[in-house]
Design an enzyme around this catalytic site. Structure first.
Site, PDB file in Angstrom:
ATOM      1  N   SER A 159       7.490   8.462 -11.378  1.00 24.85           N
ATOM      2  CA  SER A 159       7.060   9.648 -10.647  1.00 24.85           C
ATOM      3  C   SER A 159       8.258  10.182  -9.872  1.00 24.85           C
ATOM      4  CB  SER A 159       5.910   9.262  -9.710  1.00 24.85           C
ATOM      5  OG  SER A 159       5.682  10.300  -8.800  1.00 24.85           O
ATOM      6  N   GLY A 185       0.832  -1.213   0.000  1.00 26.07           N
ATOM      7  CA  GLY A 185       0.000   0.000   0.000  1.00 26.07           C
ATOM      8  C   GLY A 185       0.860   1.254   0.000  1.00 26.07           C
ATOM      9  N   ASP A 186       0.197   2.396  -0.189  1.00 26.79           N
ATOM     10  CA  ASP A 186       0.875   3.695  -0.151  1.00 26.79           C
ATOM     11  C   ASP A 186       1.934   3.845  -1.239  1.00 26.79           C
ATOM     12  OD1 ASP A 186      -0.594   4.182   2.276  1.00 26.79           O
ATOM     13  OD2 ASP A 186       0.843   2.866   3.265  1.00 26.79           O
ATOM     14  N   GLU A 187       1.681   3.249  -2.383  1.00 29.57           N
ATOM     15  CA  GLU A 187       2.657   3.317  -3.486  1.00 29.57           C
ATOM     16  C   GLU A 187       2.527   4.612  -4.291  1.00 29.57           C
ATOM     17  OE1 GLU A 187       0.468   0.802  -3.206  1.00 29.57           O
ATOM     18  OE2 GLU A 187       1.579  -1.068  -2.934  1.00 29.57           O
ATOM     19  N   GLY A 188       1.432   5.347  -4.064  1.00 31.25           N
ATOM     20  CA  GLY A 188       1.199   6.551  -4.879  1.00 31.25           C
ATOM     21  C   GLY A 188       0.189   6.262  -5.987  1.00 31.25           C
ATOM     22  N   LYS A 189      -0.729   5.360  -5.710  1.00 30.97           N
ATOM     23  CA  LYS A 189      -1.723   4.975  -6.731  1.00 30.97           C
ATOM     24  C   LYS A 189      -2.603   6.176  -7.114  1.00 30.97           C
ATOM     25  CE  LYS A 189      -3.259   1.612  -3.964  1.00 30.97           C
ATOM     26  NZ  LYS A 189      -2.217   1.461  -2.948  1.00 30.97           N
ATOM     27  N   GLY A 190      -3.048   6.927  -6.097  1.00 32.62           N
ATOM     28  CA  GLY A 190      -3.952   8.052  -6.349  1.00 32.62           C
ATOM     29  C   GLY A 190      -3.333   9.050  -7.295  1.00 32.62           C
ATOM     30  N   ALA A 192      -8.458   3.198   2.916  1.00 36.15           N
ATOM     31  CA  ALA A 192      -7.474   3.660   1.923  1.00 36.15           C
ATOM     32  C   ALA A 192      -7.139   5.127   2.175  1.00 36.15           C
ATOM     33  CB  ALA A 192      -8.044   3.494   0.525  1.00 36.15           C
ATOM     34  N   GLY A 193      -6.092   5.582   1.540  1.00 36.13           N
ATOM     35  CA  GLY A 193      -5.715   6.997   1.639  1.00 36.13           C
ATOM     36  C   GLY A 193      -4.982   7.364   0.364  1.00 36.13           C
ATOM     37  N   HIS A 194      -5.724   7.766  -0.673  1.00 33.95           N
ATOM     38  CA  HIS A 194      -5.106   8.071  -1.960  1.00 33.95           C
ATOM     39  C   HIS A 194      -4.886   9.579  -2.061  1.00 33.95           C
ATOM     40  CE1 HIS A 194      -6.665   4.049  -3.791  1.00 33.95           C
ATOM     41  NE2 HIS A 194      -5.827   3.893  -2.793  1.00 33.95           N
ATOM     42  N   ASP A 230      12.553  10.314  -6.464  1.00 34.14           N
ATOM     43  CA  ASP A 230      13.194  11.521  -5.908  1.00 34.14           C
ATOM     44  C   ASP A 230      13.589  11.335  -4.444  1.00 34.14           C
ATOM     45  OD1 ASP A 230      10.304  11.408  -5.775  1.00 34.14           O
ATOM     46  OD2 ASP A 230      10.412  13.273  -4.623  1.00 34.14           O
ATOM     47  N   THR A 286      -4.006   7.019   9.028  1.00 29.69           N
ATOM     48  CA  THR A 286      -3.903   6.934  10.490  1.00 29.69           C
ATOM     49  C   THR A 286      -2.784   7.796  11.065  1.00 29.69           C
ATOM     50  OG1 THR A 286      -2.389   5.075  10.271  1.00 29.69           O
ATOM     51  CG2 THR A 286      -4.737   4.543  10.505  1.00 29.69           C
ATOM     52  N   GLN A 331      -5.490  -0.495  -1.077  1.00 28.88           N
ATOM     53  CA  GLN A 331      -4.478  -1.319  -0.417  1.00 28.88           C
ATOM     54  C   GLN A 331      -3.548  -1.902  -1.499  1.00 28.88           C
ATOM     55  OE1 GLN A 331      -8.001  -1.980   0.731  1.00 28.88           O
ATOM     56  NE2 GLN A 331      -7.479  -0.123   1.837  1.00 28.88           N
TER      57      GLN A 331
HETATM   58  P1  IMP Z   1      -7.536  -2.873   7.721  1.00 29.17           P
HETATM   59  O1  IMP Z   1      -7.602  -2.836   6.219  1.00 29.17           O
HETATM   60  O2  IMP Z   1      -7.875  -1.562   8.359  1.00 29.17           O
HETATM   61  O3  IMP Z   1      -8.289  -4.020   8.304  1.00 29.17           O
HETATM   62  O4  IMP Z   1      -5.989  -3.140   8.120  1.00 29.17           O
HETATM   63  C1  IMP Z   1      -5.316  -4.339   7.772  1.00 29.17           C
HETATM   64  C2  IMP Z   1      -3.886  -4.072   7.343  1.00 29.17           C
HETATM   65  O5  IMP Z   1      -3.895  -3.387   6.110  1.00 29.17           O
HETATM   66  C3  IMP Z   1      -3.102  -3.193   8.310  1.00 29.17           C
HETATM   67  O6  IMP Z   1      -1.739  -3.614   8.296  1.00 29.17           O
HETATM   68  C4  IMP Z   1      -3.218  -1.807   7.701  1.00 29.17           C
HETATM   69  O7  IMP Z   1      -2.158  -0.961   8.071  1.00 29.17           O
HETATM   70  C5  IMP Z   1      -3.159  -2.172   6.231  1.00 29.17           C
HETATM   71  N1  IMP Z   1      -3.800  -1.197   5.367  1.00 29.17           N
HETATM   72  C6  IMP Z   1      -5.128  -1.021   5.163  1.00 29.17           C
HETATM   73  N2  IMP Z   1      -5.344  -0.043   4.283  1.00 29.17           N
HETATM   74  C7  IMP Z   1      -4.136   0.399   3.890  1.00 29.17           C
HETATM   75  C8  IMP Z   1      -3.702   1.384   2.946  1.00 29.17           C
HETATM   76  O8  IMP Z   1      -4.482   2.049   2.266  1.00 29.17           O
HETATM   77  N3  IMP Z   1      -2.346   1.548   2.841  1.00 29.17           N
HETATM   78  C9  IMP Z   1      -1.464   0.802   3.543  1.00 29.17           C
HETATM   79  N4  IMP Z   1      -1.825  -0.142   4.405  1.00 29.17           N
HETATM   80  C10 IMP Z   1      -3.155  -0.345   4.577  1.00 29.17           C
END
Ligand code: IMP
Length: 431
Positions: free
Chosen positions: A416, A15-20, A42-44, A337, A305, A228
């Protein structure tokens, strides 16, 4: 007009690869962007007119006036969080009109307020394994779905909905209180939830399968947006330290109701290094001062978070596994970068598992014992703020990406090199 194909975009790491940001870049080529899995965990992150915006459940096509955005059947919808996200976006970007371009699947499942508390309870209780979830109740909502106890979005229109949901929430509430979980007042929680449901009813809740398939037939181009990433896939990731949905490309077909025969390009996004938030094995993890340096330089703190992300070098066996599972046709590497200015850049080329060398991760019970075998590259040093074309990239970075593309046997199509919209370079060298 001829039938179009649905392209799919997924993350290849944790996750958090910069998909958004990359979706935002390729959006002009599409008519529809559709989220197929996960929820507001998620957090895009996207820059829109110099404003940094983090989307949680809203699809990343929301910033383009011509794009219709779908929250698909495979997702889970928390009505309160969705309302907050929409209101926050409307406040931050008053000139952006997007509500009329947003469509929610009737069949997506609801995340109930009690699911969030249950998620927190499971994370803190000694009786259960700690996963390090985002505590958004996503796993609990998917568990309800698979138990066939869940509520779907369209249920909010049924006569008995309020009574039924109240009964289910009350039972969960009492169990949580009995287990010592700190809770807010039940009636206050219920009142708030019903207000959120009233808000949800004002949005466009439709048969998204029908909408998407008909759109493809009339030549509309769809991009399926994964949340994710591959190593967090409930089946193929590092279970149990995973999310609760399928995150890989094939899940887009299930989550949106699009047949596999209608899929086109599969974009795989990865960072020039690796990060992980939450617990679980991470073979190429760094635990020294360099991790702190990269965390700060790359702003590696959870966009959802705020938790500091764990940092490691790029993990090639895990990437080979992810490319295989997803059938990636185009690679995108982000955050080149962040490694700028380092004398050397390491990469985990193979694992040693039980004395044997492994080229490709198996992500089984041996995964947590995998020892990285490092390969060192010359570092790159350049002023990335002035680079606008492939030819201007430093030689050392070109060597690194050519090596990756060769190893993964997939063209690396985009790079990127910064957080802004303009900081993406299309590549010819790795085709
Ligand atoms: P949940 O998806 O909130 O149940 O969390 C399960 C696992 O997935 C945990 O290790 C989270 O930190 C991880 N996780 C969930 N969503 C993301 C995301 O968007 N980016 C990175 N890690 C994620």
């Amino acid at each position: 007009m001829s039938t179009a194909k649905m392209d799919i975009l997924v993350g290849l790491q944790w996750g958090d690869e910069g998909k958004g940001k990359f979706i935002d870049h390729i959006c002009p080529e599409y008519d529809i962007v559709a989220r197929f899995n996960g929820g507001a965990n998620a957090g895009h992150t996207i820059f829109w007119e110099d404003k940094k915006i983090t989307l949680k459940l809203l699809p990343s096509g929301i910033f383009y006036p011509h794009i219709q955005n779908v929250i698909g059947t495979g997702t889970v919808v928390n009505p309160g969080q969705l309302k907050n996200e929409i209101e926050q976006l409307a406040f931050t970007c008053p000139e952006l009109t997007f509500k009329e371009r947003l469509f929610i699947s009737k069949k997506a499942h609801l995340v109930l307020p009690t699911d969030k508390y249950r998620d927190s309870y499971f994370e803190h209780s000694d009786d259960y394994r700690t996963i390090g979830t985002t505590k958004n109740g996503i796993g609990c909502a998917y568990a309800n779905k698979f138990l066939r106890h869940g509520f779907r979005v369209a249920d909010i229109y049924t006569d008995g909905f309020t009574d039924e949901v109240e009964k289910v929430m009350h039972k969960a509430y009492l169990e949580l209180v009995e287990n010592g979980q700190e809770m807010i007042d039940f009636n206050a929680m219920m009142d708030e939830f019903l207000k959120d449901i009233a808000y949800l009813k004002q949005l466009s809740i439709i048969d998204t399968e029908l909408f998407l398939n008909t759109s493809l037939k009339t030549g509309k181009r769809i991009l399926a947006e994964g949340a994710q990433a591959t190593m967090l896939d409930i089946d193929h990731g590092s279970y149990p330290y995973v999310t609760s949905s399928n995150t890989i490309a094939s899940a887009a077909c299930v989550g949106l109701g699009i047949p596999p025969s209608m899929t086109g390009e599969i974009f795989g996004v990865f960072k020039a290094y690796a990060t992980r938030v939450g617990d679980g094995p991470f073979p190429s993890e760094l635990n020294d001062g360099l991790a702190d340096e990269l965390r700060t330089k790359g702003n590696e703190f959870g966009s959802n978070t705020g938790r500091p992300r764990r940092i490691g070098w790029l993990d090639l066996p895990a990437l080979r596994y992810a490319v295989m599972l997803n059938g990636i046709t185009r690679l995108i590497m982000t955050k080149a970068d962040v490694l700028n200015g380092m004398d050397s850049v390491d990469l985990c080329e193979q694992y040693e598992v039980n004395g044997e060398l492994q080229e490709i991760a198996t992500v089984d019970d041996t995964f947590c014992t995998a020892l990285p075998k490092w390969k060192t590259f010359e570092g790159w040093r350049s002023d990335f703020s002035t680079i606008t074309s492939e030819q201007e990239l430093p030689r050392e970075l070109r060597t690194y990406i050519t090596f990756l593309s060769d190893q993964l046997e997939v063209p690396l199509s985009y790079l990127s090199i910064g957080p802004k919209r303009k900081d993406i370079i299309a590549l010819e060298c790795c085709r």
